[in-house]
Write an enzyme that holds these catalytic residues in place. Structure first.
Site, mmCIF file in Angstrom:
data_model
loop_
_atom_site.group_PDB
_atom_site.id
_atom_site.type_symbol
_atom_site.label_atom_id
_atom_site.label_comp_id
_atom_site.label_asym_id
_atom_site.label_seq_id
_atom_site.Cartn_x
_atom_site.Cartn_y
_atom_site.Cartn_z
ATOM 1 C CG ASP A 35 -72.845 -16.991 5.859
ATOM 2 O OD1 ASP A 35 -72.245 -17.399 4.851
ATOM 3 O OD2 ASP A 35 -73.456 -17.748 6.631
ATOM 4 C CG ASP B 4 -2.049 0.925 1.200
ATOM 5 O OD1 ASP B 4 -2.261 1.591 0.166
ATOM 6 O OD2 ASP B 4 -2.749 1.025 2.232
ATOM 7 C CD GLU C 14 -71.575 -17.436 -0.940
ATOM 8 O OE1 GLU C 14 -70.711 -17.559 -0.071
ATOM 9 O OE2 GLU C 14 -72.784 -17.223 -0.683
ATOM 10 C CG ASP D 143 -71.901 -23.601 5.627
ATOM 11 O OD1 ASP D 143 -71.286 -22.961 6.489
ATOM 12 O OD2 ASP D 143 -72.874 -23.145 4.995
ATOM 13 C CD GLU E 27 -0.488 5.463 -3.810
ATOM 14 O OE1 GLU E 27 -1.175 4.446 -3.965
ATOM 15 O OE2 GLU E 27 0.016 5.791 -2.704
#
Length: 1824
Positions: A1386, A491, A1389, A1493, A494
């Site tokens: 209930d 490291d 439908e 049911d 540079e």
């Protein structure tokens, strides 16, 4: 003001000053150049610039330094033309600057030489060199070199170790490539094949001064890549006047244009779509800058050395890189282990902390090979030392890692401290280096230059000096004997210096302050480094500065060879120069934890691929700053595909290694997932490095290298490839799940699902949730694989495999390179294996091309996956190719080794045992079978004549159920027009009129259709087909779609293709190539009242479609048809029931999953066939499909509920046990039941009243027999109970004063006939009786309906007014009659007891009642209106649109639910719960559901499990069946077993029907009551866990009741299991489902499990076991690795919620566990949305349980304290100590209760009063 006039004296003085100035300048020039003749030429003649007429884009800057002005420009002899923008040069070169060619010679056809002379012109920076030498040569067929230097004096040239060793092999005359212009001098470089100009320097003059060299060249395109090292925000350069300095510098890669660590004056230019490319390399190490301008053109400015250019030509970008690497040196093959994942950080603080990091990551089973230490291991940061206090055991650390197959890497910096070691001990490394004269010196060449770096005052080794190299090698060898390690990280090279230049500063000279300084960082040459006049063996630091890292690499390579000998080892360097990759890898430097840096890392890696350093990566999760979990998670995903994959962060920031985020965390799991994929593919990655090292191919590869003919790829840098075959598409922005991704022009397979993508050469939107990134295999790939392990040491011992992804021609190819992974020079010694793999015509050839290595692990290829196999093979043959005298041997594989996923079109060959290093041929054969037929006559009574009348084929078959009448191959529609965008595909279809109509004359075919395919997100798409000429009904259910479709193709999990004739859509999972939808099969029909479409499926594993009773969870695909149309129909086989859910989940053979919704509410059916395939048939509407891609089953539900709406969070009390029956005679029966339940001490929270409480079944009217019910309810509620009553939609119309009807009629809320037929209500009959009648229940049902049932009107809940009316009625009932806590709706439908209407005469079109095609429905011969309304009755949508009941019938219950939910909450001001019978997709947003049911029969127990699991898919987790059955008399044993099962229904209600005996827990005997109490106490104990699961369902869409396959999808045994289920991930429920059973045969999935009752590890997994099950027992197993919150049970949740919170900690095999706890007030409205809740996570690791608050918005009144903690699975003989640390840091000692036999530890923390919303830890010390 006026112009100022000068005096005579002033004028005289100014003239004298000008003369003196001119004389001074002349003398200075004479002094500097020593060429009085030249000066005379330049100063005595007036220079007149010849200014060219050129575009702004072609101007070459004549004033690159600051302060350009007209005067200054003219003094340089340049052209001044200011503009209105700053970027374009105002001062640009004239055409009479530069050099002329004085002479040319060509000694051979491959070489040109020329002598150049400078043209008379002003100088920019002085010291211009008058005569230059030009030399050009074709060094090879694809490399041109030209070199320009001083004709008379030697100048600095880069002493490149590799380039200088090359020899030339030209094949083409240089004149084919290079043309020289003479006056002024210029070069034109052409491509020899087509004479295209590539590099034209005639656009600007050559400038060649001692310290300023400039050359400009026009380029053929803007596609410029490379130049470095910088942070380039994009891979393709911006050519709008961008200047990039190049000069190595210790700088932060923060996105600016400044120079960074490496020096790379190389770029690649892609010329055009042909792929032809070239590269330009300037071999020059001086500080420089490169300007790109929009001509396009490039200008080089360097301040030293020579101009030494190499032009590399290629037919593709890859060839250019290969040519460049041939020049500078091909990269090293890194050791195999270095391709593993790596961990590092700067300043662990101590070796103990390092080891803690290692251990916690080992504990989570993270694939992880390498651990680093940064400079903190050193003594005061001195090289070749270690801290003998904090890192005392460092000499043994490598051995510690090696024991687990891991490696150790340490760091060294170049700078050497001048100070002594601790206690005044000599620093021998410095002393020996000084003695060796190893240091860079000051300008005098003697005095070591002093600077400052990490250890303080330092000297700097001169690695260009042999003395220094010898010293460095020696020091490293000494140190390696002291500290064992495996590789080296260098490291700060540079070279970095914390002082500017030196401790003395830098003197003022032309090295430190040159005439021109490029735009380097700080614009001071010696900033952060050494003085430029410092001396090194190679020359002045001014010239060799950027070679410092390069020279250090060369020296370090010698040191590594000395120390490691024949072992390959590894080097990692920060500073680099072309050629470094021959020895070292590189990382992208000190980045930061932000979303920019994760993005910019990809261009960085791609560039270093160009630069010849393929071993490259960025610091994962960022070096500086704290990384957020999301950022780190996403970075770990993409980082798993960095060639150099290392997580590294800086001092003083939070740890960011994966395990630091918590075991079991999404980050950990996601990291493990993708690292396992990485490790699986390491043989492929290693082979890529072999290719890089031998041919120069890139490893991480830009898309444009492979798909250069597609200009859309030229700028892509948010995706990348591994080699040519693996496409990586990461998420690089916060909060992103839907990612736009580009799919290049090839067939791609989703790696994880193995499904093919339909799209190509377009952007798609990928759904990439937080734990996913995009990963796709290119068709044509053969990828070698190996079963992963936690390190490469272990993975290299595992079986090998192949993933083969067939391309469009069903072909593929690939390679494998294999050696010992660690030895040097295996290529030279030949100690390796090399395979070439090819697939052609269903034959895989595994050809060994080199075999001189024997792996000690006796490796075999075990599994081969072949993606894109369209048909199931009939047989597979494996031929072992013999060598020498051995002949070939062929074996047919048994079926047990062959698996085929038809949905994904993937062939799996398993357990093959093909020896590594030997040649094999694998061949598979396929046939077309009769089950490819698609039924053309689904109605009954088909015959040949009817079949052919439809244009279909009649052919009998001996296979049962195979259709005899089937469609011809091209029956359907043809694509006539198409339009593709980034977000979808639009198509125009015409019906193929070659064939007759569908054969249903009442339903005319629609000839022209539109198709819109929309890519909504990465994981969701929609395809919609409709009639453009006619407005047809579309389902008015709103979906949660992204505001705009996704346009990023790369992000999509899917590809969509379409077939034109017959039209069909193909959806392919990218990651696997699995075809999950393929409707390009015959039979597509779209007529007015009959629509049919078929699709091939990805496998036979299909789940869902409802609501109907299924005998198994997985569908039987043997020609079964299921109808869907909501109906008052008790559950029964193939009987359509209450709800409609046209949604299924498909499980692919790759263990991936997807979901498909058909948003159509008309009557329909679906037919499965064993192809596998599916056919939809519907009688109206349009086709509107939505597909979610998962890819896990759980994710499918999450994505589906994200689309339709997340499930409601039920009130806490609604998770308690509930009682109901139809048939209570009066309120006293309810009161008695309540007393009996309380007396029996059975937990019980909710009581119901069915329609019995109503007077004559009238909504909102209380029956006199229930007059005491309001008081009873009030009293029960005071005692912690809750009450729910029922409401039906039907409203009686035969009452004199019935406010519900009167107000409803006034508001016009009831369903009527269309006005053109009648303005009357469409009457039906349901439960309400006429006034003043006495019902004779002995009469038959139809007679009772006729005599006693009143006319009823049905509210139209679509209307806005209806919701207001409904709310008012509920409010009035609540305020005036009876309070309640929830509502049960209930009969919606909607159910009617007459068929159609009273009298049976439906008005209007009779085809609506009995359409031309009648789906497969219960009593379909009676028509659609059976037991419901007339289909032609009219409803009005909220926007005023009139619709037929025919279309909206099945969403009536859906329309009923939300108004009920809204009314409940507004009226009660609490959350409550709504339970509805009829449902449709999205009903779960507002309600739960019971399974209807049912019957009191044994089969209903296991069918209820199937039903719950299906409703989990449908997004309704709050579900359950009527415990003990609704119809018929329950039997004792069955009811008891059902109570045990029902205790684990999310919706746990015992409910039975009128006329049957009681079946509640206290109606049997004390034994039954005790067994019920026992199991319900368990339920109540675990309610905190169940409530947390409900929270996760509400917020994430998770399932609650969970099929085993959702958690163990890779275990295919689970795919068929439906008699067991899970609560969430952690509780396995195995009920008794058969009479007389005392044992249950059940599956224990592959995990650690504990018996809930005993806390013992069951010590079995992955197999069927026989579990004892006495009458009072249900088998419950808790999964290891999970933590379950619990509370002591009470009789109601009102009281249990007040108890301390306990935890069940079930440890995994590695001693870890995790869990969540959600808590709020239990009944507040929108507590999650209002943030009024607590969410806490728990984790166990290393004998410590810790809590973390994810969110705490809990009200003070709802806080809990910690109670009893149970820890299961502690492998210890004794627990000696348990401590609890609270949030204040106070430590409480707890008394351990430990059972060594069961390994259960129990501690009670109640007395500590530690609140669970406060952070705490509990630790225990165990002795083994």
């Amino acid at each position: 003001m006026g112009r100022r006039r000068f005096s005579g004296l002033e004028v005289t003085l100014m003239v004298m000053f000008a003369l003196m100035l001119a004389t001074s300048i002349a003398l200075i020039v004479l002094f500097v150049t020593g060429e009085p003749g030249v000066i005379k030429d330049e100063t005595t003649e007036v220079f007149v610039p010849q200014c060219p007429s050129i575009s702004h884009a072609e101007r070459v800057d004549c004033f690159p330094d600051a302060g350009a002005s007209k005067r200054g420009c003219q003094q340089r002899g340049c052209c001044w033309s200011p503009l209105d923008e700053q970027n374009v040069p105002w001062c640009f070169f004239s055409t009479n600057h530069g050099y002329t060619v004085e002479s040319v010679e060509q000694p051979d056809p491959y070489v040109i030489k020329a002598h150049l002379k400078r043209m008379s012109s002003p100088s920019l920076f002085g010291a211009d060199i008058q005569e230059l030498s030009f030399h050009a040569e074709m060094q090879s067929s694809n490399r041109l070199r030209f070199k320009i230097t001083d004709a008379h004096m030697q100048r600095f040239e880069v002493p490149h170790e590799h380039v200088n060793s090359l020899s030339n092999h030209p094949t083409s005359p240089v004149s084919n490539t290079l043309e020289i212009t003479h006056n002024p001098f210029g070069l034109v470089v052409r491509r020899k094949e087509n004479k295209k100009v590539l590099f034209d320097t005639t656009m600007g003059p050559l400038v060649f001064a001692d310290q300023f060299l400039q050359l400009s060249a026009k380029l053929p395109s803007h596609n410029i890549y490379g130049l470095g090292e910088h942070v380039h925000r994009q891979f393709r350069h911006d050519t709008y006047w961008k200047t990039w300095p190049i000069f190595t510098r210790d700088a932060f890669p923060n996105g600016g244009t400044h120079n960074l660590y490496g020096h790379y004056p190389f770029f690649l230019c892609l010329e055009d779509e042909s792929g032809k490319s070239f590269g330009v390399f300037l071999m020059n190490s001086n500080a420089m800058e490169v300007t790109l301008q929009p001509a396009p053109a490039v200008t080089y400015r360097t301040i030293g050395g020579i101009l030494d250019f190499y032009i590399i030509f290629g037919d593709t970008p890859e060839q250019v890189v290969q040519g460049f690497l041939e020049l500078i040196g091909k990269p090293v093959i890194p050791p195999y282990w270095s391709l593993g994942f790596q961990l590092s950080r700067w300043d662990y603080g101590s070796l103990s902390e390092v080891k803690e990091t290692v251990e916690r990551n080992r504990a989570v089973h993270l694939p992880y090979d390498i651990q680093y230490t940064d400079i903190d291991y050193m003594e005061n940061k001195k090289d070749f030392t270690y801290d003998k206090v904090k890192f005392r055991e460092l000499p043994q650390f490598a051995d510690y890692l090696h024991e687990k197959g891991q490696k150790y890497i340490l760091i060294l910096d170049p700078a050497i401290a001048t100070s002594k070691k601790v206690e005044g001990m000599p620093y021998e490394s410095f002393d020996r280096g000084t003695e060796k004269k190893a240091w860079v010196t000051e300008a005098d060449g003697k005095t070591p230059l002093l600077g400052e770096v990490w250890p303080g005052e330092t000297v700097f080794p001169d690695y260009t000096s042999q003395n220094c190299i010898d010293w460095w090698v020696d020091e490293y060898e000494r140190f390696s004997r002291e500290i064992k390690h495996d590789a080296l990280w260098i490291d700060m090279n540079e070279v970095a210096n914390f002082k500017k230049g030196s401790t003395k500063g830098c003197v003022d000279n032309n090295f430190n302050y040159p005439p021109y300084t490029p735009k380097i960082m700080d614009e001071v040459m010696y900033s952060k480094t050494l003085c430029m006049d410092a001396k090194q063996a190679w020359g002045n630091h001014y010239d060799v500065h950027s070679l410092y890292g390069y020279s250090m690499v060369l020296a370090t390579e010698k040191a590594l060879q000395r120390v490691f000998g024949g072992n390959r080892t590894m080097m990692l360097t920060r500073s680099s120069f072309p050629g470094v990759g021959k020895y070292s890898g590189h990382w992208l430097g000190d980045n930061a934890a932000n979303w920019n840096d994760i993005k910019w890392a990809i261009p960085g890696m791609l560039e270093f691929g160009l630069f010849g350093i393929p071993y490259i990566g960025a610091d994962i999760c960022g070096f500086f700053d704290n990384s957020s979990e999301e950022l780190c998670r996403r970075w770990m995903q993409v980082g798993a595909f960095y060639p150099f994959s290392r997580n590294h962060n800086a001092k003083d920031y939070k740890p960011q290694d994966p395990a630091a985020y918590g075991p079991g965390s999404t980050l950990v799991e996601s990291s493990k997932h993708y690292l396992r994929i990485r490790y699986t593919l390491l043989p492929y990655l290693y082979t890529l490095f072999f290719k890089a090292s031998t041919t120069g191919e890139t490893v991480v590869r830009p898309l444009m290298h492979e798909f250069y003919s597609d200009n859309a790829t030229w700028a892509i840098d948010r995706q990348f490839l591994w080699g040519k075959h693996l496409l990586i598409t990461p998420v690089l922005d916060p909060g992103v799940v839907m990612l736009d991704a580009y799919i290049p022009d090839a067939l791609w397979y989703d790696y994880e699902t193995m499904k093919p993508l339909a799209e190509r050469r377009q952007k798609i939107e990928l759904n990439l949730p937080g734990d996913k990134l995009g990963l796709h295999i290119r068709g044509g790939a053969v990828l070698p694989t190996q079963k992963p392990a936690v390190t490469t040491t272990y993975s290299r011992r595992n079986p090998m495999g192949l993933i083969i992804a067939l391309d469009d021609q069903a072909q593929a190819s690939g390679e494998l390179f294999w050696d010992d992974g660690d030895s040097r020079e295996t290529l030279k010694t030949g100690k390796y294996i090399h395979y070439k793999f090819t697939v052609i015509d269903r034959v895989l050839t595994m050809q060994v091309t080199h075999d001189d290595y024997r792996d000690p692990n006796n490796l075999h290829f075990e599994d081969i996956k072949i993606l894109g196999v369209p048909h199931r093979p009939m047989s597979v043959y494996v031929t072992h190719v013999g060598s020498g005298s051995l002949g070939n041997s062929t074996t047919m594989l048994p079926d047990s080794k062959i698996q085929y996923d038809a949905a994904k079109e993937v062939l799996f060959l398993q357990r093959l045992s093909l020896t590594l290093g030997e040649t094999y041929i694998v061949r598979w054969e396929v046939v077309q079978e009769e089950y490819q037929r698609f039924d053309c006559h689904p109605e009954e009574h088909g015959d040949e004549a009817k079949c052919k009348a439809r244009g279909c084929i009649w052919k009998q078959s001996n296979i049962e159920r195979v259709p005899w009448c089937f469609y011809p191959k091209d029956h359907g529609y043809i694509v006539r027009l198409n339009e593709q965008t980034k977000s979808g595909i639009w198509l125009l279809l015409n019906r193929n009129k070659r064939y007759q109509s569908s054969g249903r004359s009442e339903s005319p075919d629609i000839d022209n259709l539109h198709v819109q395919i929309t890519f909504h997100s990465s994981s969701m798409l929609q395809f919609k087909i409709w009639d453009p000429a006619t407005v047809r009904y579309e389902v008015p259910v709103p979906l949660s779609l992204p505001p705009v479709p996704g346009t990023n193709e790369d992000k999509r999990l899917y590809e969509v293709l379409y077939k034109s004739n017959p039209f069909g859509i193909k959806v392919i999972r990218k990651s696997t190539g699995t075809k999950i939808w393929d409707s390009s099969v015959p039979g597509f029909t779209f007529s007015d009242m009959f629509i049919q479409v078929s699709t091939l499926l990805s496998s036979e594993y299909v789940y869902g479609f409802g609501e109907t009773e299924h005998l198994t969870y997985k569908h039987d695909l043997n020609y079964h048809t299921w109808g869907m149309f909501s109906k008052d129909q008790p559950p029964g086989y193939k009987m359509n029931c209450y709800g409609v859910h046209p949604f299924y989940m498909g499980l692919e053979t790759t263990s991936d999953a997807h979901g498909v919704l058909l948003l159509n509410s008309n009557a329909m059916d679906v037919t499965f066939q064993p192809t596998p395939a599916l056919t939809y048939r519907t009688v109206g509407g349009i086709l509107d499909f939505y597909m979610v891609l998962g890819p896990t089953p759980e994710m499918v539900v999450q994505e589906y509920t994200a689309l339709i709406g997340r499930p409601v969070l039920p009130a806490y009390w609604s998770l308690g046990f509930q009682l109901c029956r139809y048939g209570y005679a009066n309120d006293q029966e309810i009161a008695d039941l309540y007393k009996q339940m309380r007396a029996a001490n059975i937990p019980y929270d909710v009581q119901y009243a069915d329609i019995d409480y109503m007077d004559r079944q009238l909504d909102f009217v209380l029956d006199p027999d229930f007059s005491g019910l309001p008081t009873l309810v009030d009293n029960m509620r005071k005692e912690g109970m809750r009450f729910i009553f029922i409401l039906d939609p039907a409203i009686s119309g035969n009452e004199s004063h019935y406010s519900a009807y009167d107000r409803g009629k006034a508001a016009d809320v009831f369903i009527k006939w269309p006005k053109k037929l009648s303005d009357d209500i469409a009457w039906g009959k349901v439960w309400p009786d006429y006034p003043n009648v006495t019902v004779n229940e002995s009469l038959d049902w139809d007679t009772q309906v006729q005599l006693y049932r009143a006319y009823t009107a049905f509210p139209d809940f679509f209307r806005n007014e209806t919701a207001k009316w409904w709310h008012q009625e509920i409010k009035d009932f609540y305020q005036t009659t009876m309070q309640f806590d929830g509502l049960w709706i209930d009969m919606n439908e909607p159910a009617s007891f007459v068929h159609g209407t009273v009298g049976g005469k439906c008005l209007g079109n009779p085809l609506l009642e009995k359409p031309p095609y009648m789906p497969s429905l219960e009593s379909k011969h009676l028509g659609l209106n059976h037991k419901t309304l007339c289909m032609n009755s009219e409803q009005i949508l909220s926007d005023g649109t009139a619709v037929r009941h025919y279309d909206v019938h099945s969403i009536y219950g859906w329309s009923h639910t939300k108004p009920t939910y809204d009314a409940l909450q507004k009226v009660t001001d609490r959350r409550g719960i709504v339970v509805t019978r009829s449902t449709y997709p999205s009903s779960g947003k507002w309600a739960g559901h019971w399974l209807g049911d049912n019957n009191a029969s044994w089969d209903q127990l296991y069918k209820s499990i199937i039903g719950m699991m299906e409703f989990s898919l449908f997004g309704i987790p709050y579900t359950g069946a009527d415990i003990c059955g609704f119809f018929n008399t329950a039997k004792y044993e069955m009811c008891l077993r059902w109570m045990q099962l029902g205790a684990f229904y999310p919706y746990s209600r015992n409910h039975n029907g009128k006329g049957n005996p009681r079946q509640d827990p206290v109606s049997w005997n004390s034994t039954f009551a005790e067994a019920s109490r026992k199991v319900l106490n368990i339920r109540y104990t675990l309610l905190p866990y169940l409530y947390t699961l409900m929270y996760e369902a509400h917020t994430k869409g998770n399932t609650v009741v969970r099929p085993l396959l959702h958690e163990f999808v890779n275990d295919k045994t689970t795919w068929d299991i439906y008699r067991q289920f899970l609560w969430g991930p952690a509780l396995l429920i195995t009920p008794v489902l058969d009479p007389g059973a005392t044992h249950v045969e059940a599956y224990v999935p592959n995990a650690r499990w504990y018996d809930f009752h005993t806390a013992k590890d069951v010590k079995v997994c992955g197999k069927m076991v026989l579990m004892p099950t006495p009458m009072d027992h249900i088998n419950l197993y808790v999964r290891g690795g999970y933590i379950l919150p619990w509370q002591k049970p009470e009789n109601t949740t009102y009281y249990s919620r007040k108890n301390p919170l306990g935890l069940i900690v079930a440890l995994s095999d590695n001693g870890t566990a995790q869990g969540l706890f959600f808590w709020d007030d239990g009944d507040g409205i929108d507590t999650v949305e209002k943030q009024q809740y607590l969410l806490t996570s728990y984790a166990v690791e290393s004998n410590t349980l810790s809590s973390t608050n994810i969110h705490n918005g809990l009200f003070e009144a709802d806080h809990l304290i910690l109670g009893v903690v149970k820890v299961w699975g502690i492998n210890s003989t004794n627990i000696t100590e348990v401590t609890l640390m609270d949030v204040t840091g106070k430590v409480h000692s707890l008394t351990p209760q430990y059972n060594a036999e069961t390994q259960e530890l129990i501690v009670d923390a109640t007395e500590t009063s530690v609140r669970v919303d406060h952070r705490f830890t509990i630790s225990w010390r165990a002795s083994v």
